[in-house]
Design a protein around this motif. Structure first.
Motif: not given
Length: 117
Positions: A1-24
């Motif tokens: 996960m070294s790409s700056p795209h993958i580290k972007s805030a919006v990607v992290l926010a979406a992944l966090t929501a999915l990890d928490e069982g929520r729909t972003p």
């Protein structure tokens, strides 16, 4: 996960929501999908495969014969959560195809060499 795209805030926010069982949130989901589709198009420039992640986006990528009219012969389609998992390495291409989480058509519709981003 070294790409700056993958580290972007919006990607992290979406992944966090999915990890928490929520729909972003819709806007977050859309921007995360589009950010990672853009990264794919940059990594595999071309127009021989169309990657679709409805309802948020689609790109043409992968070098090879260019498609110009009608339905492309090489299409990859999946849900937004599957795309985020594939793009970030949380799901392998082989597993996604085997499990039926990705629909592919055409002999060039294999993104295994380009994922994860």
């Amino acid at each position: 996960m070294s790409s700056p795209h993958i580290k972007s805030a919006v990607v992290l926010a979406a992944l966090t929501a999915l990890d928490e069982g929520r729909t972003p949130e819709r806007q977050v989901y859309r921007e995360a999908v589009r950010t990672l589709l853009t990264a794919l198009a940059e990594r595999a420039p071309g127009r021989s495969v169309e990657v679709r992640v409805p309802p948020y986006g689609a790109v043409q990528c992968v070098p090879g014969p260019r498609h110009t009219r009608g339905t492309p012969p090489n299409v990859v389609e999946m849900t937004p959560d599957t795309w985020l998992a594939l793009a970030t390495g949380r799901l392998s291409w082989a597993r996604a195809v085997t499990d039926g989480r990705v629909q592919v058509s055409g002999n060039r519709a294999d993104l295994a060499d380009h994922l994860p981003l």
